[in-house]
Each structure stands twice: as C-alpha cells, then as structure tokens.
Design a protein around this motif. Structure first.
Motif, PDB file in Angstrom:
ATOM      1  N   MET A   1       0.853  -1.198   0.000  1.00 38.84           N
ATOM      2  CA  MET A   1       0.000   0.000   0.000  1.00 38.84           C
ATOM      3  C   MET A   1       0.886   1.244   0.000  1.00 38.84           C
ATOM      4  SD  MET A   1      -2.990   1.115   2.699  1.00 38.84           S
ATOM      5  CE  MET A   1      -3.815  -0.464   2.548  1.00 38.84           C
ATOM      6  N   GLN A   2       0.564   2.198  -0.843  1.00 37.00           N
ATOM      7  CA  GLN A   2       1.367   3.393  -0.938  1.00 37.00           C
ATOM      8  C   GLN A   2       1.245   4.233   0.328  1.00 37.00           C
ATOM      9  OE1 GLN A   2       0.075   5.442  -4.428  1.00 37.00           O
ATOM     10  NE2 GLN A   2       1.001   3.962  -5.849  1.00 37.00           N
ATOM     11  N   ALA A   3       2.324   5.012   0.566  1.00 34.33           N
ATOM     12  CA  ALA A   3       2.368   5.830   1.779  1.00 34.33           C
ATOM     13  C   ALA A   3       1.226   6.836   1.817  1.00 34.33           C
ATOM     14  CB  ALA A   3       3.713   6.546   1.876  1.00 34.33           C
ATOM     15  N   THR A   4       0.900   7.401   0.664  1.00 37.43           N
ATOM     16  CA  THR A   4      -0.190   8.392   0.616  1.00 37.43           C
ATOM     17  C   THR A   4      -1.524   7.751   0.989  1.00 37.43           C
ATOM     18  OG1 THR A   4       0.960   9.600  -1.141  1.00 37.43           O
ATOM     19  CG2 THR A   4      -1.391  10.051  -0.836  1.00 37.43           C
ATOM     20  N   THR A   5      -1.745   6.548   0.468  1.00 34.29           N
ATOM     21  CA  THR A   5      -2.989   5.834   0.778  1.00 34.29           C
ATOM     22  C   THR A   5      -3.060   5.492   2.257  1.00 34.29           C
ATOM     23  OG1 THR A   5      -2.978   4.879  -1.439  1.00 34.29           O
ATOM     24  CG2 THR A   5      -4.386   3.828   0.199  1.00 34.29           C
ATOM     25  N   ILE A   6      -1.922   5.072   2.812  1.00 40.32           N
ATOM     26  CA  ILE A   6      -1.882   4.743   4.240  1.00 40.32           C
ATOM     27  C   ILE A   6      -2.213   5.978   5.074  1.00 40.32           C
ATOM     28  CG2 ILE A   6      -0.350   4.103   6.137  1.00 40.32           C
ATOM     29  CD1 ILE A   6       1.048   2.191   4.253  1.00 40.32           C
ATOM     30  N   ARG A   7      -1.646   7.113   4.692  1.00 38.66           N
ATOM     31  CA  ARG A   7      -1.930   8.344   5.446  1.00 38.66           C
ATOM     32  C   ARG A   7      -3.416   8.701   5.390  1.00 38.66           C
ATOM     33  NH1 ARG A   7       3.106  10.057   3.336  1.00 38.66           N
ATOM     34  NH2 ARG A   7       2.062  11.171   1.612  1.00 38.66           N
ATOM     35  N   ARG A   8      -4.008   8.507   4.227  1.00 37.48           N
ATOM     36  CA  ARG A   8      -5.433   8.821   4.103  1.00 37.48           C
ATOM     37  C   ARG A   8      -6.278   7.909   4.988  1.00 37.48           C
ATOM     38  NH1 ARG A   8      -5.548   9.366  -2.512  1.00 37.48           N
ATOM     39  NH2 ARG A   8      -4.653  11.481  -2.638  1.00 37.48           N
ATOM     40  N   TRP A   9      -5.991   6.611   4.933  1.00 37.34           N
ATOM     41  CA  TRP A   9      -6.741   5.671   5.764  1.00 37.34           C
ATOM     42  C   TRP A   9      -6.476   5.925   7.243  1.00 37.34           C
ATOM     43  CZ3 TRP A   9     -10.841   3.069   4.643  1.00 37.34           C
ATOM     44  CH2 TRP A   9     -11.073   2.643   3.343  1.00 37.34           C
ATOM     45  N   SER A  10      -5.243   6.301   7.559  1.00 34.72           N
ATOM     46  CA  SER A  10      -4.913   6.604   8.949  1.00 34.72           C
ATOM     47  C   SER A  10      -5.684   7.826   9.440  1.00 34.72           C
ATOM     48  CB  SER A  10      -3.406   6.856   9.084  1.00 34.72           C
ATOM     49  OG  SER A  10      -3.063   7.166  10.427  1.00 34.72           O
ATOM     50  N   PHE A  11      -5.813   8.826   8.558  1.00 34.63           N
ATOM     51  CA  PHE A  11      -6.594  10.019   8.913  1.00 34.63           C
ATOM     52  C   PHE A  11      -8.054   9.648   9.165  1.00 34.63           C
ATOM     53  CE2 PHE A  11      -9.365  13.509   7.673  1.00 34.63           C
ATOM     54  CZ  PHE A  11      -8.852  14.569   8.425  1.00 34.63           C
ATOM     55  N   SER A 162     -11.655   0.953   8.347  1.00 36.76           N
ATOM     56  CA  SER A 162     -10.367   1.613   8.108  1.00 36.76           C
ATOM     57  C   SER A 162      -9.260   0.984   8.955  1.00 36.76           C
ATOM     58  CB  SER A 162     -10.470   3.108   8.395  1.00 36.76           C
ATOM     59  OG  SER A 162     -10.883   3.350   9.732  1.00 36.76           O
ATOM     60  N   GLY A 163      -9.618   0.522  10.155  1.00 36.92           N
ATOM     61  CA  GLY A 163      -8.625  -0.158  10.995  1.00 36.92           C
ATOM     62  C   GLY A 163      -8.152  -1.453  10.372  1.00 36.92           C
ATOM     63  N   VAL A 164      -9.067  -2.189   9.760  1.00 39.44           N
ATOM     64  CA  VAL A 164      -8.689  -3.439   9.083  1.00 39.44           C
ATOM     65  C   VAL A 164      -7.771  -3.139   7.903  1.00 39.44           C
ATOM     66  CG1 VAL A 164      -9.574  -5.377   7.716  1.00 39.44           C
ATOM     67  CG2 VAL A 164     -10.758  -4.665   9.799  1.00 39.44           C
ATOM     68  N   VAL A 165      -8.091  -2.092   7.152  1.00 40.66           N
ATOM     69  CA  VAL A 165      -7.249  -1.722   6.002  1.00 40.66           C
ATOM     70  C   VAL A 165      -5.834  -1.392   6.469  1.00 40.66           C
ATOM     71  CG1 VAL A 165      -6.915  -0.016   4.174  1.00 40.66           C
ATOM     72  CG2 VAL A 165      -9.201  -0.909   4.637  1.00 40.66           C
ATOM     73  N   LEU A 166      -5.693  -0.678   7.564  1.00 40.01           N
ATOM     74  CA  LEU A 166      -4.370  -0.315   8.084  1.00 40.01           C
ATOM     75  C   LEU A 166      -3.654  -1.508   8.698  1.00 40.01           C
ATOM     76  CD1 LEU A 166      -5.243   3.077   9.795  1.00 40.01           C
ATOM     77  CD2 LEU A 166      -3.863   2.764   7.731  1.00 40.01           C
ATOM     78  N   TYR A 167      -4.447  -2.421   9.318  1.00 42.03           N
ATOM     79  CA  TYR A 167      -3.848  -3.545  10.044  1.00 42.03           C
ATOM     80  C   TYR A 167      -3.239  -4.576   9.092  1.00 42.03           C
ATOM     81  CZ  TYR A 167      -3.579  -7.342  13.481  1.00 42.03           C
ATOM     82  OH  TYR A 167      -3.152  -8.341  14.302  1.00 42.03           O
ATOM     83  N   SER A 168      -3.855  -4.755   7.914  1.00 39.75           N
ATOM     84  CA  SER A 168      -3.397  -5.805   6.990  1.00 39.75           C
ATOM     85  C   SER A 168      -1.924  -5.657   6.604  1.00 39.75           C
ATOM     86  CB  SER A 168      -4.284  -5.820   5.748  1.00 39.75           C
ATOM     87  OG  SER A 168      -5.610  -6.108   6.092  1.00 39.75           O
ATOM     88  N   PRO A 169      -1.467  -4.512   6.073  1.00 41.20           N
ATOM     89  CA  PRO A 169      -0.036  -4.398   5.724  1.00 41.20           C
ATOM     90  C   PRO A 169       0.858  -4.369   6.958  1.00 41.20           C
ATOM     91  CG  PRO A 169      -1.150  -2.296   5.413  1.00 41.20           C
ATOM     92  CD  PRO A 169      -2.218  -3.302   5.669  1.00 41.20           C
ATOM     93  N   PHE A 170       0.340  -3.858   8.066  1.00 42.87           N
ATOM     94  CA  PHE A 170       1.120  -3.810   9.302  1.00 42.87           C
ATOM     95  C   PHE A 170       1.488  -5.223   9.766  1.00 42.87           C
ATOM     96  CE2 PHE A 170       1.042  -4.006  13.970  1.00 42.87           C
ATOM     97  CZ  PHE A 170       2.099  -3.164  14.276  1.00 42.87           C
TER      98      PHE A 170
END
Length: 373
Positions: A1-11, A162-170
């Motif tokens: 996942m790109q850094a920009t996408t991660i930042r958006r989901w994190s926001f 959004s938490g699941v989206v962030l958790y997967s690559p983590f």
C-alpha cells in the motif's frame, strides 16, 4: 500500500475513532448490564413477582384484563397488552393518558392473568435498568439522541473498516497476534489494540450495524405506518370516528385462526402507533427461535371484530425485529450472554487503548515541536 494511501486511511481511522469513542464507551458501559437485564432486575428487586397459585388456575379473558388495567389506572387508556415469556401468567400492560401518547410518557405494569391483580414493574418506569436503557438508546434526548447515536454507530463501522485496512499491511511485518513486550509501552499497547480489535472484529461490526438499525427504530416504524399500515387501512380513510370498541375477549382466538401455527406477542389497541383509529392490531410471531422475533400483524375491525387484513413484513421491519435481540445477545441463553459480556469488555479495552495511543502520539508530536522550536 502506498504511503499516501496509508496516510489517508490513517486520517479516516483516527478521526472517525476519536469522534465516536466517548459515545461508544458510554454505550459499551451501559450495554454491559443490559446483557443481563433479566438477572439484574431480579437482583435489584425491579422484576415483578406474581403470587404462588395452583398450576391449574384458569386465566381471565382479555376484556377482563383490560377492565382490571383500567381500574388500576382509571384516568388512562390501554395502549398495549403483551405476553411475558418468562412468566406464563403475566400480561404486560402499557397505559397512558391517550392512545397516541409517546412511549416514554406511558406507564408499564404487569397483570396477573389469573386474578387481574396489577403488579408494578420498576425496571420499566424509571428504575436503574431503565436508566441504563434510556442512556443506551437515546441519552434521554428522544429522537435527536437516537439519530446522534446512529451517526456515531456509522462512524464506528467506518473506524473498524479503516482499521482493518491499516492492520493488513502492518501484520505482514509481524507474526499474527504478536505483542512486542520488549518495546515501549506505546508499542505494546498498539499491538494489544490491534490484536483485540481483530479478535472482536466480526462482533463489533455486527453490534455496530444492529445498533444503527435499532437507533433508527422511530424512523422505520414511521415508514411502516406510512407505507404498509396505511395501505392496509385505506378502506377506513373516510370512516366515522370509532365510538365504542368491541370487547377484546376473543382477539387472540381470532388472530390465531387467521394465522395458523403462530402465537400472539402483543396487541396494539385502536389509536396507537402500531394500529389505526379503527383497528386492534394483534402481532403474531412464529414458534421457532428465529421466527419468534418476526411479527405478522393481524388487523381486526374494532367494531365488528372481523379480520380486515394480514400484513406482510417489509424487510426493514424484519431487520429491526432481529437487530435488538442480536445486539444484546438474547438469542442463545446464558453462554451467549457471557460471550457478549466478554466481547463488550474487550471492546472497552480497544476504545480506551485507542484514546491512550492518540494521546501519547499527540503529546510526543507536541514535545518534538517544542524541541525543534
């Protein structure tokens, strides 16, 4: 996942979580005793207790019970009569100054079906369990409170996704369920937050969605009244006002004959929001564990006692009927109650740890700016 996408989901995850967390903590805390409301009502002395009588003692007919209710509260009218599953000889009566009085201004008590004796139900009229229920349902703010909680429920669902989206690559960088005890306190809490969040994921989604549906109950009931009920009572649009309703004695038998294999759940009297000005509405339910939560209304002319319509069930009313018992874990007895309570406590931990992680991160960012200033 790109850094920009991660930042958006994190926001998205950060702010949807922050906005709804305090409300969700309140809901989780007030919801915990509601899971065991039957047991707590007995423990607190808020549950009605009927007199011991021989098992073969006959029951009064419905009109006799209506008369008993009217004697108990002579300045009010009966809005609803319902059957108590846990007490075969108990009939729940709801009365108010007028048939159309809104629910929070009504008075609920139990009638002994064998004697007509009225037994008060503190839990339904301002007891501790009613306080928890009102806080959980609308925060004592009526429809605006329900809609606010529905919005918070939607934010909660977005926060989970959004938490699941962030958790997967983590988790690709770590073993599943690993908690890095050797790292800082913040890292340990982050790992626990993620772990417990994944464990409670399906349950939290289900509770969040059913909570949103339940919070929209008033809107769904009004939609049912406007669409389904209005169509059923259309022939009575220009009928003169009802003067005297026929006795309610045989309503259950009439509705049972119209819906074989079903049993009554409650009766809405003329003028209430579940009936019309000219009908008794007898809400029948199925006999299986699932269909016992699904209502089929039988409309009976209040003057002639003729069945005028048997209503279908719109999908949104089925969703509403099923959402409440699923939300509170009323489907599977004590084991399901314990499971729901454990998951509720874990959710409180997730919410609290999320606040802690945000605060620590914010404080760290503030300190870093002060050092570089």
């Amino acid at each position: 996942m790109q850094a920009t996408t991660i930042r958006r989901w994190s926001f998205v995850h950060t702010w949807t979580s922050l906005i709804c967390t305090l409300f969700l903590l309140m809901l989780a805390i007030t919801g915990l005793p509601l899971i065991f409301h039957h047991e707590l009502e007995h423990l607190l002395g808020e549950a009605p207790e009927l007199r011991e009588m021989p098992a073969e003692t006959p029951h009064l007919d419905l009109q006799q019970l209506v008369s008993a209710a009217e004697r108990h509260r002579p300045d009010e009218v009966v809005q609803y009569l319902g059957w108590e599953e846990d007490e075969p000889s108990g009939v729940v009566a709801i009365m108010a100054a007028t048939a159309g009085t809104e629910p929070n201004s009504s008075h609920t008590f139990m009638l002994d079906a064998r004697t007509g004796e009225a037994v008060e139900m503190p839990a339904a009229n301002g007891g501790l369990m009613m306080f928890f229920l009102r806080m959980h349902v609308d925060m004592f703010a009526g429809l605006p409170g329900k809609l606010l909680l529905a919005f918070m429920g939607i934010l909660f669902v977005v926060a989970i996704v959004s938490g699941v989206v962030l958790y997967s690559p983590f988790m690709r960088r770590l073993e599943f369920a690993k908690v890095r005890h050797e790292r800082s306190s913040r890292t340990r809490w982050l790992d626990l937050h993620n772990l417990i969040g994944v464990v409670t994921l399906s349950w939290a989604l289900m509770v969040g969605i059913t909570g949103v549906i339940s919070a929209c109950a008033d809107l769904l009931i009004e939609a049912w009244r406007t669409e389904s009920l209005a169509a059923l009572v259309e022939p009575y649009r220009n009928a003169p006002p009802l003067v005297d309703a026929a006795p309610a004695s045989n309503l259950v038998q009439i509705a049972t004959n119209a819906t074989p294999g079903m049993q009554p759940d409650f009766i809405a009297f003329p003028g209430t929001r579940f009936s019309s000005e000219h009908h008794y509405s007898i809400f029948m339910k199925g006999s299986s564990h699932l269909t016992s939560h699904l209502w089929t209304p039988v409309l009976v002319d209040a003057s002639t006692l003729e069945v005028t319509a048997i209503g279908g069930r719109p999908w949104y009313m089925d969703a509403l009927s099923l959402s409440s018992p699923l939300h509170f874990g009323d489907y599977g007895g004590r084991p399901m109650q314990i499971l729901w309570a454990a998951l509720d406590v874990l959710t409180i931990v997730v919410l609290g740890s999320g606040l802690y992680l945000w605060w620590v991160r914010r404080r760290g960012a503030t300190s870093a700016r002060e050092v570089t200033a």
